[in-house]
Design a protein around this motif. Structure first.
Motif, PDB file in Angstrom:
ATOM      1  N   GLU A  88      -1.793  -1.645  14.950  1.00 65.47           N
ATOM      2  CA  GLU A  88      -1.743  -2.858  14.123  1.00 65.47           C
ATOM      3  C   GLU A  88      -3.146  -3.329  13.737  1.00 65.47           C
ATOM      4  O   GLU A  88      -3.337  -3.918  12.676  1.00 65.47           O
ATOM      5  N   THR A  89      -4.122  -3.098  14.614  1.00 63.20           N
ATOM      6  CA  THR A  89      -5.493  -3.559  14.352  1.00 63.20           C
ATOM      7  C   THR A  89      -6.474  -2.395  14.536  1.00 63.20           C
ATOM      8  O   THR A  89      -6.087  -1.297  14.957  1.00 63.20           O
ATOM      9  N   THR A  90      -7.754  -2.702  14.267  1.00 61.69           N
ATOM     10  CA  THR A  90      -8.794  -1.670  14.448  1.00 61.69           C
ATOM     11  C   THR A  90      -9.316  -1.646  15.899  1.00 61.69           C
ATOM     12  O   THR A  90     -10.154  -0.804  16.229  1.00 61.69           O
ATOM     13  N   LEU A  91      -8.828  -2.558  16.717  1.00 61.02           N
ATOM     14  CA  LEU A  91      -9.422  -2.685  18.057  1.00 61.02           C
ATOM     15  C   LEU A  91      -9.220  -1.480  18.986  1.00 61.02           C
ATOM     16  O   LEU A  91     -10.130  -1.129  19.745  1.00 61.02           O
ATOM     17  N   PRO A  92      -8.051  -0.820  18.949  1.00 59.48           N
ATOM     18  CA  PRO A  92      -7.851   0.227  19.967  1.00 59.48           C
ATOM     19  C   PRO A  92      -8.675   1.504  19.804  1.00 59.48           C
ATOM     20  O   PRO A  92      -8.853   2.232  20.764  1.00 59.48           O
ATOM     21  N   ILE A  93      -9.172   1.794  18.601  1.00 57.36           N
ATOM     22  CA  ILE A  93      -9.822   3.107  18.431  1.00 57.36           C
ATOM     23  C   ILE A  93     -11.073   3.202  19.317  1.00 57.36           C
ATOM     24  O   ILE A  93     -11.804   2.227  19.487  1.00 57.36           O
ATOM     25  N   THR A  94     -11.287   4.394  19.890  1.00 57.92           N
ATOM     26  CA  THR A  94     -12.382   4.548  20.854  1.00 57.92           C
ATOM     27  C   THR A  94     -13.592   5.234  20.203  1.00 57.92           C
ATOM     28  O   THR A  94     -13.469   5.833  19.134  1.00 57.92           O
ATOM     29  N   LEU A  95     -14.694   5.195  20.913  1.00 54.66           N
ATOM     30  CA  LEU A  95     -15.914   5.854  20.425  1.00 54.66           C
ATOM     31  C   LEU A  95     -15.682   7.365  20.319  1.00 54.66           C
ATOM     32  O   LEU A  95     -16.072   7.994  19.329  1.00 54.66           O
ATOM     33  N   ASP A  96     -15.022   7.949  21.312  1.00 54.05           N
ATOM     34  CA  ASP A  96     -14.739   9.401  21.256  1.00 54.05           C
ATOM     35  C   ASP A  96     -13.896   9.744  20.035  1.00 54.05           C
ATOM     36  O   ASP A  96     -14.132  10.755  19.377  1.00 54.05           O
ATOM     37  N   GLN A  97     -12.905   8.902  19.743  1.00 52.83           N
ATOM     38  CA  GLN A  97     -12.039   9.178  18.576  1.00 52.83           C
ATOM     39  C   GLN A  97     -12.832   9.058  17.278  1.00 52.83           C
ATOM     40  O   GLN A  97     -12.676   9.863  16.361  1.00 52.83           O
ATOM     41  N   MET A  98     -13.712   8.052  17.188  1.00 53.52           N
ATOM     42  CA  MET A  98     -14.535   7.894  15.980  1.00 53.52           C
ATOM     43  C   MET A  98     -15.460   9.112  15.810  1.00 53.52           C
ATOM     44  O   MET A  98     -15.662   9.590  14.688  1.00 53.52           O
ATOM     45  N   ILE A  99     -15.981   9.612  16.916  1.00 52.99           N
ATOM     46  CA  ILE A  99     -16.873  10.778  16.834  1.00 52.99           C
ATOM     47  C   ILE A  99     -16.087  12.000  16.351  1.00 52.99           C
ATOM     48  O   ILE A  99     -16.563  12.790  15.533  1.00 52.99           O
ATOM     49  N   TYR A 100     -14.853  12.136  16.828  1.00 54.18           N
ATOM     50  CA  TYR A 100     -14.007  13.258  16.379  1.00 54.18           C
ATOM     51  C   TYR A 100     -13.764  13.171  14.863  1.00 54.18           C
ATOM     52  O   TYR A 100     -13.953  14.152  14.134  1.00 54.18           O
ATOM     53  N   HIS A 101     -13.369  11.986  14.379  1.00 52.65           N
ATOM     54  CA  HIS A 101     -13.138  11.828  12.934  1.00 52.65           C
ATOM     55  C   HIS A 101     -14.427  12.095  12.153  1.00 52.65           C
ATOM     56  O   HIS A 101     -14.423  12.805  11.150  1.00 52.65           O
ATOM     57  N   ALA A 102     -15.515  11.509  12.628  1.00 53.71           N
ATOM     58  CA  ALA A 102     -16.778  11.622  11.890  1.00 53.71           C
ATOM     59  C   ALA A 102     -17.262  13.064  11.832  1.00 53.71           C
ATOM     60  O   ALA A 102     -17.748  13.520  10.786  1.00 53.71           O
ATOM     61  N   SER A 103     -17.111  13.815  12.925  1.00 54.70           N
ATOM     62  CA  SER A 103     -17.616  15.193  12.885  1.00 54.70           C
ATOM     63  C   SER A 103     -16.794  16.031  11.912  1.00 54.70           C
ATOM     64  O   SER A 103     -17.330  16.917  11.240  1.00 54.70           O
ATOM     65  N   SER A 104     -15.513  15.731  11.753  1.00 54.95           N
ATOM     66  CA  SER A 104     -14.680  16.462  10.774  1.00 54.95           C
ATOM     67  C   SER A 104     -15.157  16.150   9.361  1.00 54.95           C
ATOM     68  O   SER A 104     -15.223  17.035   8.501  1.00 54.95           O
ATOM     69  N   VAL A 105     -15.494  14.894   9.111  1.00 51.03           N
ATOM     70  CA  VAL A 105     -15.957  14.466   7.778  1.00 51.03           C
ATOM     71  C   VAL A 105     -17.330  15.076   7.472  1.00 51.03           C
ATOM     72  O   VAL A 105     -17.577  15.568   6.363  1.00 51.03           O
ATOM     73  N   VAL A 106     -18.213  15.056   8.462  1.00 47.50           N
ATOM     74  CA  VAL A 106     -19.567  15.590   8.253  1.00 47.50           C
ATOM     75  C   VAL A 106     -19.504  17.060   7.831  1.00 47.50           C
ATOM     76  O   VAL A 106     -20.253  17.501   6.958  1.00 47.50           O
ATOM     77  N   ARG A 107     -18.578  17.829   8.410  1.00 46.81           N
ATOM     78  CA  ARG A 107     -18.475  19.250   8.045  1.00 46.81           C
ATOM     79  C   ARG A 107     -18.092  19.435   6.581  1.00 46.81           C
ATOM     80  O   ARG A 107     -18.362  20.456   5.981  1.00 46.81           O
ATOM     81  N   ALA A 108     -17.470  18.416   5.978  1.00 51.45           N
ATOM     82  CA  ALA A 108     -17.014  18.536   4.587  1.00 51.45           C
ATOM     83  C   ALA A 108     -18.010  17.967   3.581  1.00 51.45           C
ATOM     84  O   ALA A 108     -18.024  18.394   2.432  1.00 51.45           O
ATOM     85  N   ALA A 109     -18.804  17.006   4.005  1.00 50.47           N
ATOM     86  CA  ALA A 109     -19.624  16.245   3.048  1.00 50.47           C
ATOM     87  C   ALA A 109     -20.923  16.977   2.717  1.00 50.47           C
ATOM     88  O   ALA A 109     -21.807  17.091   3.567  1.00 50.47           O
ATOM     89  N   LYS A 110     -21.015  17.440   1.490  1.00 46.08           N
ATOM     90  CA  LYS A 110     -22.231  18.157   1.065  1.00 46.08           C
ATOM     91  C   LYS A 110     -23.178  17.224   0.305  1.00 46.08           C
ATOM     92  O   LYS A 110     -24.369  17.474   0.225  1.00 46.08           O
ATOM     93  N   ARG A 111     -22.626  16.199  -0.332  1.00 43.42           N
ATOM     94  CA  ARG A 111     -23.454  15.299  -1.149  1.00 43.42           C
ATOM     95  C   ARG A 111     -23.479  13.874  -0.616  1.00 43.42           C
ATOM     96  O   ARG A 111     -24.521  13.219  -0.610  1.00 43.42           O
ATOM     97  N   ALA A 112     -22.346  13.385  -0.174  1.00 37.70           N
ATOM     98  CA  ALA A 112     -22.235  11.968   0.205  1.00 37.70           C
ATOM     99  C   ALA A 112     -22.986  11.656   1.494  1.00 37.70           C
ATOM    100  O   ALA A 112     -23.133  12.517   2.368  1.00 37.70           O
ATOM    101  N   LEU A 113     -23.410  10.410   1.592  1.00 36.60           N
ATOM    102  CA  LEU A 113     -23.934   9.902   2.854  1.00 36.60           C
ATOM    103  C   LEU A 113     -22.721   9.565   3.730  1.00 36.60           C
ATOM    104  O   LEU A 113     -21.768   8.947   3.253  1.00 36.60           O
ATOM    105  N   VAL A 114     -22.744  10.016   4.970  1.00 42.77           N
ATOM    106  CA  VAL A 114     -21.614   9.740   5.871  1.00 42.77           C
ATOM    107  C   VAL A 114     -21.985   8.570   6.794  1.00 42.77           C
ATOM    108  O   VAL A 114     -22.913   8.652   7.598  1.00 42.77           O
ATOM    109  N   LEU A 115     -21.230   7.500   6.620  1.00 40.55           N
ATOM    110  CA  LEU A 115     -21.462   6.250   7.358  1.00 40.55           C
ATOM    111  C   LEU A 115     -20.323   6.085   8.368  1.00 40.55           C
ATOM    112  O   LEU A 115     -19.148   6.236   8.000  1.00 40.55           O
ATOM    113  N   VAL A 116     -20.673   5.777   9.613  1.00 40.13           N
ATOM    114  CA  VAL A 116     -19.655   5.762  10.675  1.00 40.13           C
ATOM    115  C   VAL A 116     -19.584   4.380  11.332  1.00 40.13           C
ATOM    116  O   VAL A 116     -20.611   3.842  11.758  1.00 40.13           O
ATOM    117  N   ASP A 117     -18.379   3.841  11.430  1.00 39.85           N
ATOM    118  CA  ASP A 117     -18.200   2.553  12.121  1.00 39.85           C
ATOM    119  C   ASP A 117     -18.403   2.732  13.621  1.00 39.85           C
ATOM    120  O   ASP A 117     -17.842   3.655  14.223  1.00 39.85           O
TER     121      ASP A 117
END
Ligand code: KIV
Length: 272
Positions: A62-91
């Protein structure tokens, strides 16, 4: 409508400041996984935000509160592998930077080292000044986030427009100035009156990215699932939907079910 813009092989925090100086609007969109990030990056979105909105959109909380640092790192590393031009900003997620500035720095360092992201975003103003300052001192670019800050939803009680009253608007203006002075490279302003957002954008030299903050700011951000119409129950006034993927995907999947049931799929050309 096509717009004149400078070509960037790789968008950096410097490019974003340059875009503001040149009057070029900045496009920012969320992505949480490799396949979506590839599409977003190829479409020349300037900043891909690995938002903690993954907690809602991907995990169904329901909210953004439950997501953990490990989960954010997992999402971010998947995005970083795809991004060739964009700046990748991580919450940096809730609970990973509010208790003290050392913890905030540790969290930011983990994101940068383990995901390969290019910058971090944190919610809040004066209250998190020390944390922002310590992260910046370590050479990590920081974007602020003011106005409606979803990690504080239980303090606000609702997701309605923020800073309509003078006192809150004044604090927001001071917080924006303070984040600029500390060295943040930009600020997200969420769900505040357009007039106030424009005033803030004109009063600072760093880019102001709006969501529900009108057109007088330096760029816009949306959640990609909202823009594509996958989250059909979420209908805020600020959202422009470019597709209705909820319906289109639903009909495609129903068609697949029918084809399987009717033995139409697979046909002779779809087998070995
Ligand atoms: O997490 C997120 O998607 C965000 C945007 C709404 C700005 O912070």
């Amino acid at each position: 409508m096509s717009v004149a813009k400078k070509e960037y092989k790789r968008v950096t925090v410097k490019s974003l400041i340059e875009m503001k100086q040149n009057g070029e609007k900045i496009s920012m969109l969320t992505a949480y996984d490799y396949s979506m990030a590839k599409i977003v990056d190829a479409a020349q979105v300037d900043v891909i935000l690995v938002g903690d909105s993954a907690s809602n959109v991907i995990a169904g909380h329901e909210t953004t509160l439950p997501i953990t640092l490990d989960q954010m790192i997992y999402h971010a590393s998947s995005v970083v592998r795809a991004a060739k031009r964009a700046l990748v900003l991580v919450d940096i997620p809730f609970g990973s930077y509010q208790s003290d500035s050392k913890e905030a720095l540790r969290s930011a360092i983990r994101i940068m080292k383990e995901s390969g992201g290019h910058a971090v975003k944190v919610e809040g103003g004066e209250e998190i000044k020390e944390s922002v300052s310590r992260i910046l001192q370590a050479g990590i670019p920081v974007m602020g986030h003011l106005g409606l800050t979803p990690q504080s939803i239980y303090k606000f009680g609702t997701y309605t427009v923020r800073a309509k009253e003078e006192e809150e608007a004044q604090k927001l203006k001071e917080d924006a100035k303070m984040l600029e002075e500390l060295g943040c490279f930009g600020i997200v302003l969420e769900k505040i009156p357009a007039k106030l957002a424009k005033e803030v954008a004109e009063s600072v030299s760093i880019p102001i990215i709006g969501i529900g903050a009108g057109n007088g700011v330096d760029g816009q951000v949306l959640v990609v699932h909202d823009l594509l119409g996958m989250t059909h129950e979420f209908n805020p006034r600020f959202l422009r939907r470019y597709m209705n993927l909820y319906e289109d995907m639903g009909s495609a999947i129903s068609q697949y079910v029918d084809d399987v049931k009717s033995k139409d799929f697979p046909n002779e050309n779809e087998q070995y």
